[in-house]
Design an enzyme around this catalytic site. Structure first.
Site, short mmCIF file in Angstrom:
data_model
loop_
_atom_site.label_atom_id
_atom_site.label_comp_id
_atom_site.label_asym_id
_atom_site.label_seq_id
_atom_site.Cartn_x
_atom_site.Cartn_y
_atom_site.Cartn_z
N ARG A 199 1.30 -1.36 0.09
CA ARG A 199 0.35 0.10 0.21
C ARG A 199 0.56 1.53 -0.45
NH1 ARG A 199 -3.02 -4.24 -0.45
NH2 ARG A 199 -5.07 -4.73 0.53
N SER A 225 -10.45 0.56 3.94
CA SER A 225 -9.81 0.21 4.96
C SER A 225 -8.73 1.21 5.86
CB SER A 225 -9.33 -0.81 4.98
OG SER A 225 -9.36 -2.21 4.24
N GLU A 252 -4.19 4.63 6.31
CA GLU A 252 -4.37 3.66 4.57
C GLU A 252 -4.88 5.45 4.05
OE1 GLU A 252 -4.62 0.39 2.87
OE2 GLU A 252 -6.08 1.15 1.96
P1 FAD Z 1 -8.61 10.00 -4.63
O1 FAD Z 1 -9.49 8.86 -2.76
O2 FAD Z 1 -9.10 10.43 -5.46
O3 FAD Z 1 -7.31 9.71 -4.18
C1 FAD Z 1 -6.05 9.52 -3.36
C2 FAD Z 1 -4.54 10.18 -3.57
O4 FAD Z 1 -4.56 10.04 -5.07
C3 FAD Z 1 -4.91 11.70 -2.98
O5 FAD Z 1 -4.21 11.74 -2.28
C4 FAD Z 1 -4.77 11.90 -4.31
O6 FAD Z 1 -4.29 13.55 -4.32
C5 FAD Z 1 -4.14 10.91 -4.94
N1 FAD Z 1 -4.68 10.82 -6.35
C6 FAD Z 1 -5.47 11.15 -7.34
N2 FAD Z 1 -5.36 11.09 -8.26
C7 FAD Z 1 -4.20 11.20 -8.67
C8 FAD Z 1 -3.54 11.32 -9.94
N3 FAD Z 1 -3.90 11.11 -11.16
N4 FAD Z 1 -2.24 12.02 -9.99
C9 FAD Z 1 -1.18 11.67 -8.87
N5 FAD Z 1 -2.05 12.06 -7.76
C10 FAD Z 1 -3.44 11.50 -7.89
N6 FAD Z 1 -7.71 0.24 -1.50
C11 FAD Z 1 -6.90 -0.70 -2.28
O7 FAD Z 1 -5.88 -0.63 -2.23
N7 FAD Z 1 -7.81 -2.49 -2.29
C12 FAD Z 1 -8.82 -1.76 -1.91
O8 FAD Z 1 -9.55 -3.20 -1.76
C13 FAD Z 1 -9.62 -1.71 -1.54
N8 FAD Z 1 -11.24 -1.73 -1.46
C14 FAD Z 1 -11.79 -0.46 -0.57
C15 FAD Z 1 -14.00 -0.32 -1.09
C16 FAD Z 1 -13.95 0.74 -0.79
C17 FAD Z 1 -15.70 0.02 -0.45
C18 FAD Z 1 -13.46 1.87 -0.52
C19 FAD Z 1 -14.20 3.21 -0.77
C20 FAD Z 1 -12.16 2.33 -1.03
C21 FAD Z 1 -11.44 0.93 -1.26
N9 FAD Z 1 -9.86 0.83 -1.45
C22 FAD Z 1 -9.18 0.39 -1.56
C23 FAD Z 1 -9.31 2.07 -1.60
C24 FAD Z 1 -9.75 3.20 -3.05
O9 FAD Z 1 -10.53 2.41 -3.04
C25 FAD Z 1 -8.11 2.64 -3.71
O10 FAD Z 1 -7.17 3.39 -3.09
C26 FAD Z 1 -8.62 3.72 -5.08
O11 FAD Z 1 -7.45 3.54 -6.08
C27 FAD Z 1 -9.04 5.32 -4.69
O12 FAD Z 1 -8.75 5.55 -6.09
P2 FAD Z 1 -9.50 7.04 -5.90
O13 FAD Z 1 -9.60 7.93 -7.47
O14 FAD Z 1 -10.33 7.46 -5.37
O15 FAD Z 1 -8.76 8.26 -5.29
P1 NAP Z 2 -10.57 -11.09 5.00
O1 NAP Z 2 -10.13 -11.74 3.63
O2 NAP Z 2 -11.81 -10.90 5.33
O3 NAP Z 2 -8.63 -10.65 5.41
C1 NAP Z 2 -8.63 -10.35 6.67
C2 NAP Z 2 -6.63 -9.38 6.02
O4 NAP Z 2 -5.99 -10.91 6.11
C3 NAP Z 2 -6.48 -9.10 5.10
O5 NAP Z 2 -6.65 -7.53 5.24
C4 NAP Z 2 -5.23 -9.47 4.35
O6 NAP Z 2 -4.25 -8.75 3.93
C5 NAP Z 2 -4.91 -10.30 5.98
N1 NAP Z 2 -4.77 -12.18 4.76
C6 NAP Z 2 -5.95 -12.77 4.36
N2 NAP Z 2 -5.56 -13.69 3.88
C7 NAP Z 2 -4.56 -13.57 3.37
C8 NAP Z 2 -3.55 -14.90 3.13
N3 NAP Z 2 -3.63 -15.76 1.92
N4 NAP Z 2 -2.48 -14.21 2.84
C9 NAP Z 2 -1.97 -12.97 3.02
N5 NAP Z 2 -2.78 -11.68 3.66
C10 NAP Z 2 -3.75 -12.36 4.27
O7 NAP Z 2 -10.04 -9.86 3.95
P2 NAP Z 2 -11.06 -8.29 3.28
O8 NAP Z 2 -11.20 -7.46 4.47
O9 NAP Z 2 -11.95 -8.64 3.09
O10 NAP Z 2 -10.75 -7.77 2.46
C11 NAP Z 2 -9.79 -8.86 1.46
C12 NAP Z 2 -9.35 -7.96 0.51
O11 NAP Z 2 -9.58 -6.78 -0.45
C13 NAP Z 2 -8.74 -7.54 0.82
O12 NAP Z 2 -7.26 -8.18 0.28
C14 NAP Z 2 -7.90 -7.34 1.12
O13 NAP Z 2 -6.72 -6.27 1.32
C15 NAP Z 2 -9.10 -6.15 0.33
N6 NAP Z 2 -9.76 -5.44 0.78
C16 NAP Z 2 -8.74 -3.31 1.02
C17 NAP Z 2 -9.56 -2.05 1.54
C18 NAP Z 2 -9.03 -1.37 1.66
O14 NAP Z 2 -9.31 0.52 1.34
N7 NAP Z 2 -7.34 -1.33 0.95
C19 NAP Z 2 -10.53 -2.59 1.83
C20 NAP Z 2 -11.30 -3.79 1.73
C21 NAP Z 2 -10.70 -4.83 1.08
P3 NAP Z 2 -4.81 -7.58 2.57
O15 NAP Z 2 -5.29 -6.08 2.86
O16 NAP Z 2 -2.45 -7.43 2.77
O17 NAP Z 2 -4.55 -8.65 1.82
#
Ligand code: FAD
Ligand code: NAP
Length: 338
Positions: free
Chosen positions: A164, A238, A334
């Site tokens: 991340r 998250s 995050e």
């Molecule tokens: P924004 O929120 O608009 O911006 C995020 C950051 O990036 C800000 O600092 C902004 O300034 C910068 N930015 C945006 N666009 C640009 C650009 N073109 N150039 C330079 N900087 C820029 N994230 C995960 O990694 N894994 C997941 O599974 C995941 N699941 C999610 C589930 C839900 C329900 C939600 C609400 C969020 C989730 N996220 C997840 C977080 C998010 O969706 C991601 O981080 C996504 O990439 C953000 O995109 P955005 O366009 O909305 O960014």
């Molecule tokens: P989950 O499957 O309930 O698992 C809980 C946590 O355990 C996750 O955060 C994941 O880490 C870790 N995990 C599970 N299985 C794993 C494996 N085999 N090896 C290593 N790590 C493992 O998680 P969840 O909340 O439903 O999310 C599912 C996936 O979507 C995850 O990868 C999560 O990161 C992603 N997600 C991200 C966001 C966001 O905003 N960043 C929001 C929702 C979901 P990791 O997070 O490192 O994968």
């Protein structure tokens, strides 16, 4: 392109937080951005680029110019027998782009289905889910220097991707506007189903022959059942990263907390499931004003309707302090705070 004044950001962030931007502009081409940077408003104010607003929290009004990235287009720029290189412009919706790749049979992004936001933000935190991160398929990132407008091309290595993390979240934060990302996708899929509940869901779906389409659908099903839909309950996914700890710290915690959820990582240490740590502190459902810890997934903070950005931040601080006191582990936010 027009520069608007005093714009509400409520609909431009998935938390649904009310905050104002002193100035706002949406760019739909590189030329738009090159004209914007010549204006006094741009030169004399702080700037913030946004995509879908799904990874940010406004704790106050933004006293500067918010620039919404509206660059669109998806192109296959190169291919050979095994791979195809796809360039997607930064303003493309991430999930629609993933579905486009799945429809053409280009493999590599299917595990990243249904992540909100735009393509341009994906390199920012090296988006990841279900065992895949964009660092696995990102070939290069095109960006414009936000001071000079000069184009720079970042290779995968230049991006310094981590868990991340990337260079754009640290030394290059607010210094580059990402305009497009090139992905190297595979024509012959290498399925990744070992993570989380994917295999269980595939079998519940009755899938006999594995395909990237089936994996994408399985991920969509799991996510839809577990995660709050921002259109219904504001959130930014998250709120905290899963913390990484040394083997010593992990073993000590395991002695006291038998059910600790942890995964070994490459450096010999462990990644802890932050959601589990928060839940063990009894914080699920905890609220400050209308900001709450989600009752299904403790890693997500939600806005029940009219939460203030400051309340969400105060709640995140309480979560951080409580987890620190119980486990001696410091969580890291995050979500990008403004
Ligand atoms: P924004 O929120 O608009 O911006 C995020 C950051 O990036 C800000 O600092 C902004 O300034 C910068 N930015 C945006 N666009 C640009 C650009 N073109 N150039 C330079 N900087 C820029 N994230 C995960 O990694 N894994 C997941 O599974 C995941 N699941 C999610 C589930 C839900 C329900 C939600 C609400 C969020 C989730 N996220 C997840 C977080 C998010 O969706 C991601 O981080 C996504 O990439 C953000 O995109 P955005 O366009 O909305 O960014
Ligand atoms: P989950 O499957 O309930 O698992 C809980 C946590 O355990 C996750 O955060 C994941 O880490 C870790 N995990 C599970 N299985 C794993 C494996 N085999 N090896 C290593 N790590 C493992 O998680 P969840 O909340 O439903 O999310 C599912 C996936 O979507 C995850 O990868 C999560 O990161 C992603 N997600 C991200 C966001 C966001 O905003 N960043 C929001 C929702 C979901 P990791 O997070 O490192 O994968």
């Amino acid at each position: 392109m027009e520069i608007e004044k005093d714009i509400t950001l409520k609909k431009l962030n998935t938390f649904g937080i009310e905050a104002k931007a002193a100035f706002f502009a949406e760019i739909s081409s590189t030329e738009d951005f090159l004209s914007l940077i010549k204006t006094d408003v741009y030169k004399n104010n702080p700037r913030l680029v946004i995509g879908g607003g799904s990874n940010l929290l406004f704790t106050k009004d933004f006293e500067g110019i918010v620039i919404k990235n509206g660059l669109h287009g998806i192109d296959a720029v190169h291919q050979n027998e095994g791979h195809v290189w796809i360039e997607a412009k930064a303003g493309e919706n991430w999930h629609k782009f993933v579905l486009w790749c799945v429809e053409y049979g280009y493999a590599g992004l299917e595990n990243l289905s249904l992540i909100p936001g735009c393509v341009g933000a994906a390199p920012m935190q090296n988006i990841g889910a279900y065992g895949v991160e964009i660092k696995d398929v990102c070939e290069k990132v095109y960006a414009l220097d936000m001071e000079t407008g000069k184009e720079t091309i970042f290779s995968n290595t230049d991006c310094k991707f981590g868990y991340r993390e990337s260079i754009f979240k640290h030394s290059h934060k607010n210094k580059y506007l990402i305009t497009s990302v090139v992905f190297k996708l595979s024509k012959k899929p290498n399925f990744n189903t070992s993570y989380g509940a994917i295999e269980q869901e595939l079998s519940a779906m009755g899938v006999k022959e594995l395909s990237i389409k089936a994996i994408s659908q399985a991920v969509i099903n799991i996510r839809s059942s577990k995660l709050p839909d921002p259109a219904v309950k504001g959130n930014a996914g998250s709120f905290f990263k899963n913390p990484e700890v040394s083997k010593e710290k992990h073993d000590e915690l395991k002695k006291h907390f038998e059910k600790l959820v942890s995964y070994p990582i490459d450096n010999g240490g462990y990644k802890l499931a932050a959601g589990w740590l928060i839940e063990q502190c009894g914080l699920k459902g905890k609220c400050i004003g209308e900001a709450c810890v989600h009752d299904k997934q403790a890693l997500v903070l939600v806005n029940l309707g009219n939460a203030k950005g400051k309340d969400v931040y105060a709640l995140s601080e309480e979560v951080l302090q409580t987890v620190k006191a119980k486990f001696g582990v410091t969580l890291e936010r995050e979500v990008n705070i403004y």
